[in-house]
Design an enzyme around this catalytic site. Structure first.
Site, PDB file in Angstrom:
ATOM      1  N   TYR A 142     -20.107  35.677  47.362  1.00  0.00           N
ATOM      2  CA  TYR A 142     -20.983  37.428  46.945  1.00  0.00           C
ATOM      3  C   TYR A 142     -21.100  37.529  45.489  1.00  0.00           C
ATOM      4  CZ  TYR A 142     -19.572  40.496  50.632  1.00  0.00           C
ATOM      5  OH  TYR A 142     -19.938  41.708  51.929  1.00  0.00           O
ATOM      6  N   LYS A 192     -13.778  27.406  56.175  1.00  0.00           N
ATOM      7  CA  LYS A 192     -14.692  26.418  57.326  1.00  0.00           C
ATOM      8  C   LYS A 192     -14.564  25.314  56.558  1.00  0.00           C
ATOM      9  CE  LYS A 192     -17.228  27.361  60.521  1.00  0.00           C
ATOM     10  NZ  LYS A 192     -17.365  26.451  61.814  1.00  0.00           N
ATOM     11  N   ASP A 224     -14.615  31.051  62.839  1.00  0.00           N
ATOM     12  CA  ASP A 224     -15.359  31.819  63.861  1.00  0.00           C
ATOM     13  C   ASP A 224     -14.901  31.666  64.620  1.00  0.00           C
ATOM     14  OD1 ASP A 224     -15.203  28.775  62.842  1.00  0.00           O
ATOM     15  OD2 ASP A 224     -16.957  28.094  64.704  1.00  0.00           O
ATOM     16  N   ASP A 248     -15.346  40.279  55.123  1.00  0.00           N
ATOM     17  CA  ASP A 248     -16.163  41.772  55.220  1.00  0.00           C
ATOM     18  C   ASP A 248     -16.298  41.236  56.846  1.00  0.00           C
ATOM     19  OD1 ASP A 248     -18.208  42.995  54.262  1.00  0.00           O
ATOM     20  OD2 ASP A 248     -19.505  41.979  55.040  1.00  0.00           O
ATOM     21  N   ASP A 252     -14.524  44.405  59.494  1.00  0.00           N
ATOM     22  CA  ASP A 252     -14.940  44.903  60.696  1.00  0.00           C
ATOM     23  C   ASP A 252     -14.609  44.935  62.137  1.00  0.00           C
ATOM     24  OD1 ASP A 252     -16.435  46.165  59.037  1.00  0.00           O
ATOM     25  OD2 ASP A 252     -18.490  45.980  59.710  1.00  0.00           O
TER      26      ASP A 252
END
Ligand code: IPM
Ligand code: MG
Length: 367
Positions: A142, A192, A224, A248, A252
């Protein structure tokens, strides 16, 4: 002791509507519990852009730095889509996070019993779910440099950089371990490390910090696979710690497990201030929902529960936070639903204000 101060930045879309209910709840705590707050309001996001040509003025930024806690509604909307990136509503929010150095974003995903049927997953997968995602909030892709859109030969290239220092990883990891100690003593770190060097470092630093918390059972997952496990059997998790972008996405997904994004609060915490309270901003996980803005349909619960988090994390009023959370639970048990929580036969939705009324009535009953 001085009266604790709150800065309300209601923002755009449904932000002002849901925040109006929070103001009533704050008023209730003043009237009925003698807990008064010095509340000021200001603009952020598109609302600030409309008034001042910037999504966050320096004056508002300075106010945010000086109060005990900031309560934020939501920012953004289609009206601002074409604006230059530097003045988009979201930049206001990101500036607050960055300049207040709110590095630890706590996003609980709790399934209220009354809503277990409403999840898109089977009831036994979600009933009783109570997990906490700790998302790093002030670094990573970000904010990493270089970034931008440059021209290379005869085409343009979009660039963002994932970047984490050891100290940035360490402080958010420590925060997550501390939380795990107060909860189920389980922490899963997600990155990751199989493809990203920043993930390799993340895993190494989290493991090192873990040596200070031998009671916490630490595990690591590729993000993942973590997303997959969240959907498959979310109750295996207690606290999850992850970076800004993965956090993020994962938050959600975790939110939706609980039935509605309209239910979930968040706390963004930084280092302690002189008075011992952490720098803090509280906001719902949901966005500005422009499609339903101004219609009195929005669910104010996420924003109300964000104030409960403020009571707990900024003002050390855990009992009052419990009171507010129990009031919300009681309202849901009674079958009171805003439009986002429908799907059940024969239930008529209440308006945003109707939900506020029900929460205030349940608070009265708690006395
Ligand atoms: C969130 C939001 C923000 C983010 C946006 C509005 C900038 O999605 O708080 O999760 O990406 O962090
Ligand atoms: Mg998000």
């Amino acid at each position: 002791m001085t009266t604790p101060s709150l800065l309300i930045l209601a923002g755009d879309g449904i932000g002002p509507e849901v925040m109006a209910e929070v103001r009533r709840v704050i008023g209730w705590f003043g009237d009925k519990r003698g807990l008064t707050f010095d509340v000021t309001e200001d603009l952020v996001g598109g609302a600030a852009y409309d008034a001042h040509g910037t999504p966050l003025t320096d004056e508002t930024m300075a106010k945010a730095q000086s109060v005990d806690a900031v309560l934020l509604g939501a920012v953004g909307g289609p009206k601002y889509d074409a604006l230059d990136f530097s003045v988009k509503p979201e930049r206001g929010l990101l500036r607050l996070r960055k300049e207040m150095d709110l590095f630890a974003n706590l996003r609980p995903a709790q399934c209220f019993d009354a809503l277990a049927d409403f999840s898109s997953l089977k009831k036994d997968v979600v009933a009783g779910l109570d997990i906490m995602i700790v998302r790093e909030l002030t670094s990573g892709i970000y904010f990493g440099e270089p970034r931008g859109i440059i021209t290379e030969g005869n085409e343009r290239v979009g660039i963002n950089t994932q970047r984490y220092t050891e100290s940035e990883i360490e402080r958010v990891a420590r925060n997550a371990f501390e939380l795990a100690m107060k909860r189920g003593k389980k922490l899963c770190s997600m990155e990751k490390a199989n493809v990203m060097e920043s993930g390799v470092l993340w895993r190494e630093v989290v493991t090192r910090v873990g040596a200070d918390y031998p009671e916490v059972e630490l595990s690591h997952m590729y993000a993942d696979a973590g997303a997959m496990q969240l959907c498959r059997w979310p109750k295996q998790f207690d606290v999850i710690v992850t970076d800004n972008l993965f956090g993020d996405l994962l938050s959600d997904a975790a939110a939706m497990l609980t039935g509605s994004l309209g239910m979930l609060p968040s706390a963004s915490l930084g280092a302690p201030m002189e008075n011992g309270r952490p720098k803090a901003m509280y906001e719902p996980v949901h966005g500005s929902a422009p499609d339903i803005a101004g219609q009195g349909k929005a669910n104010p619960i996420a924003c109300v529960l964000s104030f409960a988090m403020a009571l707990r994390y900024s003002f050390d009023l855990g009992d009052e936070a419990d009171r507010l959370e129990s009031a919300v639970s009681a309202v849901l048990e009674k079958g009171v639903r805003t439009a986002d929580l429908l799907g059940e036969e024969g239930v008529t939705p209440v308006s945003t204000t109707g939900m506020g009324d029900a929460i205030l009535a349940a608070l009265d009953e708690s006395l």
